[in-house]
Structure formats: structure tokens, C-alpha cells
Write a protein that holds these residues in place. Sequence first.
Motif, PDB file in Angstrom:
ATOM      1  N   ARG A   1       0.816  -1.226   0.000  1.00 21.48           N
ATOM      2  CA  ARG A   1       0.000   0.000   0.000  1.00 21.48           C
ATOM      3  C   ARG A   1       0.848   1.273   0.000  1.00 21.48           C
ATOM      4  NH1 ARG A   1      -3.003  -1.534   5.228  1.00 21.48           N
ATOM      5  NH2 ARG A   1      -3.441   0.695   5.298  1.00 21.48           N
ATOM      6  N   ARG A   2       2.171   1.104   0.029  1.00 24.52           N
ATOM      7  CA  ARG A   2       3.061   2.277   0.134  1.00 24.52           C
ATOM      8  C   ARG A   2       3.671   2.628  -1.225  1.00 24.52           C
ATOM      9  NH1 ARG A   2       4.977   3.396   5.263  1.00 24.52           N
ATOM     10  NH2 ARG A   2       4.010   2.074   6.815  1.00 24.52           N
ATOM     11  N   ARG A   3       3.582   3.888  -1.541  1.00 22.96           N
ATOM     12  CA  ARG A   3       4.258   4.389  -2.746  1.00 22.96           C
ATOM     13  C   ARG A   3       5.098   5.598  -2.369  1.00 22.96           C
ATOM     14  NH1 ARG A   3      -0.597   2.572  -4.747  1.00 22.96           N
ATOM     15  NH2 ARG A   3      -0.573   1.493  -6.751  1.00 22.96           N
ATOM     16  N   VAL A   4       6.281   5.683  -2.950  1.00 20.04           N
ATOM     17  CA  VAL A   4       7.120   6.875  -2.746  1.00 20.04           C
ATOM     18  C   VAL A   4       7.158   7.645  -4.066  1.00 20.04           C
ATOM     19  CG1 VAL A   4       9.434   7.737  -2.206  1.00 20.04           C
ATOM     20  CG2 VAL A   4       8.502   5.731  -0.998  1.00 20.04           C
ATOM     21  N   PHE A   5       6.856   8.931  -3.975  1.00 24.94           N
ATOM     22  CA  PHE A   5       6.876   9.801  -5.157  1.00 24.94           C
ATOM     23  C   PHE A   5       7.956  10.871  -4.993  1.00 24.94           C
ATOM     24  CE2 PHE A   5       2.480   8.289  -5.019  1.00 24.94           C
ATOM     25  CZ  PHE A   5       2.274   7.932  -6.346  1.00 24.94           C
ATOM     26  N   GLU A   6       8.446  11.326  -6.143  1.00 25.71           N
ATOM     27  CA  GLU A   6       9.299  12.517  -6.117  1.00 25.71           C
ATOM     28  C   GLU A   6       8.672  13.539  -7.047  1.00 25.71           C
ATOM     29  OE1 GLU A   6      13.674  12.212  -6.028  1.00 25.71           O
ATOM     30  OE2 GLU A   6      13.612  13.622  -7.714  1.00 25.71           O
ATOM     31  N   GLY A   7       8.316  14.709  -6.509  1.00 25.93           N
ATOM     32  CA  GLY A   7       7.615  15.745  -7.274  1.00 25.93           C
ATOM     33  C   GLY A   7       8.528  16.465  -8.252  1.00 25.93           C
ATOM     34  N   TRP A   8       7.953  17.401  -9.003  1.00 25.68           N
ATOM     35  CA  TRP A   8       8.674  18.090 -10.083  1.00 25.68           C
ATOM     36  C   TRP A   8       9.912  18.828  -9.596  1.00 25.68           C
ATOM     37  CZ3 TRP A   8       9.164  23.445 -10.043  1.00 25.68           C
ATOM     38  CH2 TRP A   8       8.406  24.110  -9.080  1.00 25.68           C
TER      39      TRP A   8
ATOM     40  N   GLY B   1      11.714  17.942  -6.801  1.00 28.11           N
ATOM     41  CA  GLY B   1      12.592  17.102  -5.982  1.00 28.11           C
ATOM     42  C   GLY B   1      12.065  16.740  -4.609  1.00 28.11           C
ATOM     43  N   VAL B   2      10.870  17.181  -4.250  1.00 25.09           N
ATOM     44  CA  VAL B   2      10.314  16.802  -2.941  1.00 25.09           C
ATOM     45  C   VAL B   2       9.904  15.326  -3.006  1.00 25.09           C
ATOM     46  CG1 VAL B   2       8.407  17.153  -1.308  1.00 25.09           C
ATOM     47  CG2 VAL B   2       9.494  19.125  -2.413  1.00 25.09           C
ATOM     48  N   ARG B   3      10.408  14.553  -2.038  1.00 27.90           N
ATOM     49  CA  ARG B   3      10.130  13.116  -2.022  1.00 27.90           C
ATOM     50  C   ARG B   3       9.226  12.800  -0.827  1.00 27.90           C
ATOM     51  NH1 ARG B   3      14.235   8.286  -3.502  1.00 27.90           N
ATOM     52  NH2 ARG B   3      14.753   9.432  -5.360  1.00 27.90           N
ATOM     53  N   ALA B   4       8.181  12.041  -1.033  1.00 27.05           N
ATOM     54  CA  ALA B   4       7.298  11.709   0.092  1.00 27.05           C
ATOM     55  C   ALA B   4       6.536  10.432  -0.212  1.00 27.05           C
ATOM     56  CB  ALA B   4       6.332  12.849   0.369  1.00 27.05           C
ATOM     57  N   GLU B   5       5.972   9.868   0.879  1.00 21.95           N
ATOM     58  CA  GLU B   5       5.296   8.584   0.788  1.00 21.95           C
ATOM     59  C   GLU B   5       3.776   8.794   0.764  1.00 21.95           C
ATOM     60  OE1 GLU B   5       6.728   4.689   3.056  1.00 21.95           O
ATOM     61  OE2 GLU B   5       5.707   6.116   4.333  1.00 21.95           O
ATOM     62  N   TYR B   6       3.071   8.012  -0.026  1.00 17.81           N
ATOM     63  CA  TYR B   6       1.602   8.011  -0.011  1.00 17.81           C
ATOM     64  C   TYR B   6       1.170   6.590   0.331  1.00 17.81           C
ATOM     65  CZ  TYR B   6      -3.262   8.596  -1.408  1.00 17.81           C
ATOM     66  OH  TYR B   6      -4.634   8.661  -1.402  1.00 17.81           O
ATOM     67  N   ILE B   7       0.327   6.475   1.383  1.00 18.28           N
ATOM     68  CA  ILE B   7      -0.090   5.126   1.810  1.00 18.28           C
ATOM     69  C   ILE B   7      -1.589   4.977   1.570  1.00 18.28           C
ATOM     70  CG2 ILE B   7      -0.157   3.510   3.758  1.00 18.28           C
ATOM     71  CD1 ILE B   7       2.157   5.219   4.972  1.00 18.28           C
ATOM     72  N   ASP B   8      -1.958   3.945   0.807  1.00 12.40           N
ATOM     73  CA  ASP B   8      -3.383   3.681   0.542  1.00 12.40           C
ATOM     74  C   ASP B   8      -4.093   3.289   1.842  1.00 12.40           C
ATOM     75  OD1 ASP B   8      -3.281   4.079  -2.181  1.00 12.40           O
ATOM     76  OD2 ASP B   8      -2.879   1.973  -2.645  1.00 12.40           O
ATOM     77  N   PRO B   9      -5.408   3.594   1.931  1.00  7.22           N
ATOM     78  CA  PRO B   9      -6.148   3.088   3.085  1.00  7.22           C
ATOM     79  C   PRO B   9      -6.288   1.561   2.985  1.00  7.22           C
ATOM     80  CG  PRO B   9      -7.625   4.098   1.498  1.00  7.22           C
ATOM     81  CD  PRO B   9      -6.235   4.337   0.995  1.00  7.22           C
ATOM     82  N   ALA B  10      -6.684   0.935   4.099  1.00  5.95           N
ATOM     83  CA  ALA B  10      -6.850  -0.522   4.086  1.00  5.95           C
ATOM     84  C   ALA B  10      -7.919  -0.896   3.064  1.00  5.95           C
ATOM     85  CB  ALA B  10      -7.270  -1.003   5.474  1.00  5.95           C
ATOM     86  N   PRO B  11      -7.695  -1.928   2.217  1.00 10.28           N
ATOM     87  CA  PRO B  11      -8.636  -2.258   1.140  1.00 10.28           C
ATOM     88  C   PRO B  11     -10.047  -2.522   1.634  1.00 10.28           C
ATOM     89  CG  PRO B  11      -6.740  -3.770   1.145  1.00 10.28           C
ATOM     90  CD  PRO B  11      -6.521  -2.803   2.259  1.00 10.28           C
ATOM     91  N   GLU B  12     -10.186  -3.105   2.849  1.00  9.94           N
ATOM     92  CA  GLU B  12     -11.530  -3.451   3.326  1.00  9.94           C
ATOM     93  C   GLU B  12     -12.371  -2.210   3.631  1.00  9.94           C
ATOM     94  OE1 GLU B  12      -8.666  -4.396   4.582  1.00  9.94           O
ATOM     95  OE2 GLU B  12      -8.519  -4.002   6.719  1.00  9.94           O
ATOM     96  N   THR B  13     -11.764  -1.021   3.664  1.00  8.26           N
ATOM     97  CA  THR B  13     -12.547   0.200   3.944  1.00  8.26           C
ATOM     98  C   THR B  13     -13.147   0.792   2.663  1.00  8.26           C
ATOM     99  OG1 THR B  13     -10.672   1.682   3.641  1.00  8.26           O
ATOM    100  CG2 THR B  13     -11.023   0.798   5.878  1.00  8.26           C
ATOM    101  N   ILE B  14     -12.741   0.240   1.520  1.00  5.17           N
ATOM    102  CA  ILE B  14     -13.164   0.867   0.253  1.00  5.17           C
ATOM    103  C   ILE B  14     -14.508   0.294  -0.200  1.00  5.17           C
ATOM    104  CG2 ILE B  14     -12.569   1.184  -2.186  1.00  5.17           C
ATOM    105  CD1 ILE B  14      -9.625   1.240  -1.248  1.00  5.17           C
ATOM    106  N   VAL B  15     -15.501   1.187  -0.395  1.00  6.15           N
ATOM    107  CA  VAL B  15     -16.828   0.768  -0.867  1.00  6.15           C
ATOM    108  C   VAL B  15     -17.179   1.588  -2.106  1.00  6.15           C
ATOM    109  CG1 VAL B  15     -17.688   0.104   1.418  1.00  6.15           C
ATOM    110  CG2 VAL B  15     -17.971   2.460   0.637  1.00  6.15           C
TER     111      VAL B  15
END
Length: 395
Positions: A351-358, A360-374
Motif C-alpha cells: 500500500r506504500r508508494r514513494v513519489f518525487e515531485g517536479w 525534488g520533494v520526495r514523500a510517501e503516499y499510503i493507501d487506506p486498508a482495502p476493506e474500507t473501500i466501498v
Amino acid sequence: MKLVFPATPVPHGVTQADWLNWTWQLRHSLRTREDFAKVLDLTADEEEGFHGGGELFQIRSTPYYAALAGGPHDPIRKILMPSARELFTGAQQMLDPLGEKKNNPAPRIIHRYPDRLLFLVTDTCSVYCRYCTRKHFTGGDQAFVRSSEYDQALSYIKSRQGLREVILSGGDPLTLSDSILERVLSDLRSIDHVEIIRIGTRMPVVCPMRVTDQLVQMIRRYHPVYLMTHFNHPRELTGEAADAVTRLVDHGIPVFNQLVLLNGVNNHPAVIQALSRRLLYLRAKPYYMFQCDPSEGTDHLRTSIDDSIEIQRELWGRLSGLAMPNLSVDIPDGGGKAGLVPDFLVSHEGRRRVFEGWDGVRAEYIDPAPETIVKPIDAELYLAEWDALKGARSR
Ligand code: SF4
């Protein structure tokens, strides 16, 4: 800062009234080597192009557009003037790069997507762009579709209940007279399932005096009508072109711009930034930035996909979302559009992705738990509309 759009000087010996009259511009089109030699010092490459390239694809310009061209390496000149290089066999050369002939269920109809189609109402343009993707059709000088073909095309549109949009194209629909264009708009508006009409035209670029008060007054009677235009370079946004765009949007006709990335013409982020900023200022939305299609005789005008993605990456932090065109390539042979986006993803694990913006800012985006998605509880209200599109395509 207030942006300025300079008017084009009226050439010596021409009255301003004539210069600003679109029918005068079309009647005085430049077509032959001799016509062009009166306004430009032809290069050896262009001289050769008049013989070879002219046989491959017609040559034509309004006096107005030719007046925007500068010296031998000028970007607008590359769009306009034939070149000996049109005769070279390129890396990929296709007479019909979009596979349109395969998606042609009725005369003058290209039906590729379920909800929309192209209606090629004329094969004539006031300028024959050297990179044109539809060289297999454009330039035959059939000013308006024959009436039997028109009737068959209209019957096809009537019979496809799932259609939502009709895109008038060609050729250039705004080379037609107001009365012929009104007949087409009126016929389409009488079909219940046609919600949106688009007009694809380069006339605001190459003959902006075509956008008269009478024209916009007529078009607005058939709303919703969108106008898709095709500025490739900031210098095409003259005072006359700015007036044309302003007249359209003032009459409630949204203007969207589709540009083609071209070698030595606009393949630099600063050029695209300047073009997009000016368009947005005029209330025209920069919409698509297309990779040049591998149409016959265009290899010298094409750029690489890597080059295009790099331009898009450079623009990412410098243009607002409103001003940013979508980079896209048409998949040859009728595959439709494929979006091209710079890759900002550095790593991906679960569920974790690391991005680097235009910048050079680098940060992590974590998806919510799949069972919460409706899914939304009312989605089924829209399913009939969704399903209706499935049967809309011709094949
Ligand atoms: S105006 Fe459009 S259809 Fe006409 S020559 Fe240019 S690109 Fe082709």
C-alpha cells in the motif's frame, strides 16, 4: 501582467478591409511556387519541396498566415512550406496513421469511440499543414460533402442511439459558408441523442478573420457547441487571432486547443509554456499536446516520445492545471489515444508508494486498508446510461 497580442501589419497594396475579409483571404490563397516566391525568399529545400512535396500533399496558405512566416528556419515556415525531406522514406510512414479507413461505417464518418464520431464535412483547408495526419483525405478540394453522402452520413448518426457527440472535421469546417454550416448544425441539433457538437478548425489560427460576429451569432443558436482549435506556436496568437478567440468565448462557445509537438517548431518547454499561458489568458483551454503522427512525409517534423515526456515534466511545476495540455500519442492503426505522463513514482510496495515531485520533494503516499473501500450506493442509478454506450459503436 497584461499580455499583448500584436496585430499583423497589412501588406503594402492591400486595403485593411480586404485583409480583414475572410473570403478575400481564401480567394487570394497562395498555391504555387510563384505565389510563395512573391512573399518569401525560397530556399533550395523549399524549391525542391514544391515539386516533390506538392505531389504528395497539396500546398496552400492564406496571405495572412504566410505573412507570419520568417526566415528559412522559422517555426511557422516549417508548418507551412513544403520541403524536399517530405520525399525521404522515414522510420515509419503511413498514409492513414489513425486507421480511419477501418472505422468508416458510412461516407465521411469515422466512428472509433462508442459515444462520439467524426463527420468530415469538407476535405478543404485554407492552409495545408505539412504534418497533417489525414493526408489520405484532405486536399481533394471537395468543398462540401456530396448530398447523397451527406444524407447517408446523417442517417448513420440518427441510427446510433448511443452517440452523444458529433465532431465536425475535415478538412476545415470553417472554410464552409455560414449557410452551409448552419444547415449541418441545424440537422444535427434535430437529432435527439446528439448532445454535444464540436467544430474542429484551424481557421482561428490561419484565417482568424473568419470568426465574424455573424458566424458566432449563428453558432450560438445550436448550443452546446464547442470549438476545438489548433495553435502550435505563441506567434500564431496575433491580435487578429486573439480577437477571434475572444469573440467565440464571449458568445459562450468554449474554445479548446490541441497542439502537435513538432521538430524545430515548438518542441521546447518555454515555447509551450508561452503558448499555454497566452491561450489561458484568452480563456481558451490548452487541451491536448499530441505526438506527431507518422503520416507520409513527416519524419523531419516528428520528435521523440522521450523528448515530449521531458517537456511535459518541465512544464509540470510551471503551469497550473488549467494551462496544462494533456500529452498524448495516437496509437497507429486506429488504437485510439494513449496518455503519456512523466513517471513521478520512485518505489511501490504493497500500500506504500514513494513519489518525487517536479522540484525534488520526495514523500510517501499510503493507501487506506482495502476493506474500507466501498462503491457509491447510488452508482446503479447511472448504470443504464453506462450500458447504453456499449452498443453504440459500429463494430
Ligand atoms: S488544418 Fe487540419 S486537416 Fe487541414 S491540413 Fe492542417 S492539420 Fe490537416
